[in-house]
Every structure is written in C-alpha cells, then in structure tokens.
Design a protein around this motif. Structure first.
Motif, PDB file in Angstrom:
ATOM      1  N   MET A   1       0.819  -1.306  -0.094  1.00  0.00           N
ATOM      2  CA  MET A   1      -0.062   0.049  -0.084  1.00  0.00           C
ATOM      3  C   MET A   1       0.921   1.502   0.012  1.00  0.00           C
ATOM      4  O   MET A   1       0.273   2.534  -0.312  1.00  0.00           O
ATOM      5  N   ASN A   2       2.060   1.359   0.572  1.00  0.00           N
ATOM      6  CA  ASN A   2       2.986   2.427   0.731  1.00  0.00           C
ATOM      7  C   ASN A   2       3.869   2.475  -0.607  1.00  0.00           C
ATOM      8  O   ASN A   2       4.509   3.311  -0.725  1.00  0.00           O
ATOM      9  N   ARG A   3       3.672   1.649  -1.587  1.00  0.00           N
ATOM     10  CA  ARG A   3       4.511   1.650  -2.970  1.00  0.00           C
ATOM     11  C   ARG A   3       4.060   2.641  -3.631  1.00  0.00           C
ATOM     12  O   ARG A   3       2.709   3.033  -3.940  1.00  0.00           O
ATOM     13  N   SER A   4       4.981   3.578  -4.393  1.00  0.00           N
ATOM     14  CA  SER A   4       4.459   4.613  -5.249  1.00  0.00           C
ATOM     15  C   SER A   4       4.115   3.914  -6.751  1.00  0.00           C
ATOM     16  O   SER A   4       4.521   2.847  -6.881  1.00  0.00           O
ATOM     17  N   SER A   7       7.396   2.787  -8.051  1.00  0.00           N
ATOM     18  CA  SER A   7       7.757   1.801  -7.484  1.00  0.00           C
ATOM     19  C   SER A   7       7.101   0.346  -7.958  1.00  0.00           C
ATOM     20  O   SER A   7       7.856  -0.585  -8.349  1.00  0.00           O
TER      21      SER A   7
END
Length: 211
Positions: A1-4, A7
């Motif tokens: 969920m925190n990946r851009s 990324s």
C-alpha cells in the motif's frame, strides 16, 4: 500500500522479465520431455544455469500461469518465432528468450488515463496558481488604493478643519471689533449677545489650554 506508482512499475518490470525467461526455459524443458523431476524443477535448473541466479518469483508465477491475459501474452511471444524454423529447439528457445528480454514492459491498465489525469491536474493547479497570484495582486492594489484614499481624506478633513477654524477666528475678530455706537437698541442687543458668546467660548478654550 505504501509503494509509489513508479515503484510498482519497476517491481512489475522485474517480475515480468524474470517470469518471461522462466516461461522460455519451461517451454524448452517441455520440448525435451524430461522424466523424473517436474518440468518446473527442470526449468529452474536451466534458469539458474543461464541466468547465473535462482528463480525467486514462484509466487508471481503461480498467480500468472492461470490468467488468460498471461496466456495471451505468451502466445504473442510464441507467434514471433518463424513457423517453419528447422533449427534445434535449444536455438529456437534462445531466440524466444532474446525476444522476451527485448520485450518492452507493458504499462498497467489505466496508466494512460492516470497520466492524462495527472496532466490535467497539473494544468488545473497551474491555472489556479496563476489565478491566485492575480487575485493576490488585485487585493494588494485595492489595499494600497484604500490606504491612499483614507490618507487623502484625512488630509482633506484636516485642511478643511484648519480653514474652518481660520474662518471662525476671522468672524469672531470681526464681531468683537464692531462699533455698536451707531446702531439702534435692537442691533446693539443682538451684537452684544454674539460678542458675549464669543467671549465665553474664548475663555472656555483658555481654561482648557491652561489645564
């Protein structure tokens, strides 16, 4: 969920590249009809020998192998080989592998729309920034105008007050200097009343100044 987004694209690129190579090696193993070990095991051995590293995308492979879109992708790669190629199967697999390596990474679905939305959002932000800048300049101009107007009005009022005060002093001096001897009783009574008022105001002003 925190990946851009960047990324995720890079991660998908690596997964697709490694899994494509594994599929090519798996196709080569299947063409040899090996016995004993499973085809996947043989493909991993061949992958390790050719790539100088272990295939670590088993989870991704198990997710992709049954997806219709992935099979369509593999069929597209297979159709790039010549239909009447008589070269040995290992050379044909090497050609497919080369095609796989050169294959461009497919953009995730909706990427084009996302880029368009990003472009529109940036354009809107730029337009909003220009509007806010213009609005700020107009607000500052109005503030300066109102300040100058108040300053001008104060000066006008001050000048007007000074002129009124000067006019009053002239009037008072004229009233106090009038000669009442040639006037009738009514006129004398009127001007004495005016002079008395002027005198009282003068004395009141003097008391205020002394205090």
């Amino acid at each position: 969920m925190n990946r851009s987004v960047g990324s995720l694209i890079n991660r998908w690129s690596m997964i697709q590249k490694c899994t494509n190579k594994f599929c090519a090696y798996l196709a080569q193993v299947e063409s040899l009809h090996p016995s004993g070990a499973t085809e996947q095991d043989k493909a991993k051995i061949l992958y390790k020998e050719m790539e100088r590293g272990n295939f670590t995308m088993d989870h991704s492979w198990n997710l992709l192998r049954h997806q219709p879109k992935w099979h369509q992708h593999l069929n597209t790669l297979n159709t790039r080989r010549k239909p009447h190629d008589k070269r040995p199967s290992n050379e044909q697999s090497s050609e497919v592998l080369g095609d796989v390596v050169e294959e461009h990474v497919e953009r995730p679905a909706g990427k084009k729309a996302e880029k368009e939305n990003l472009r529109k959002r940036k354009a809107q932000e730029s337009s909003d920034a220009e509007f806010n800048t213009a609005l700020g300049a107009m607000t500052e101009d109005r503030r300066l105008f109102m300040a100058e107007k108040r300053e001008w009005q104060t000066k006008v009022d001050r000048d007007r007050g000074a002129q009124l005060d000067l006019d009053k002093r002239k009037f008072d001096a004229e009233m106090m200097g009038k000669d009442l001897s040639g006037m009738n009783a009514m006129q004398q009574a009127y001007f004495r009343k005016v002079q008395k008022k002027i005198w009282e105001e003068s004395m009141s002003d003097s008391d205020g100044i002394s205090e």
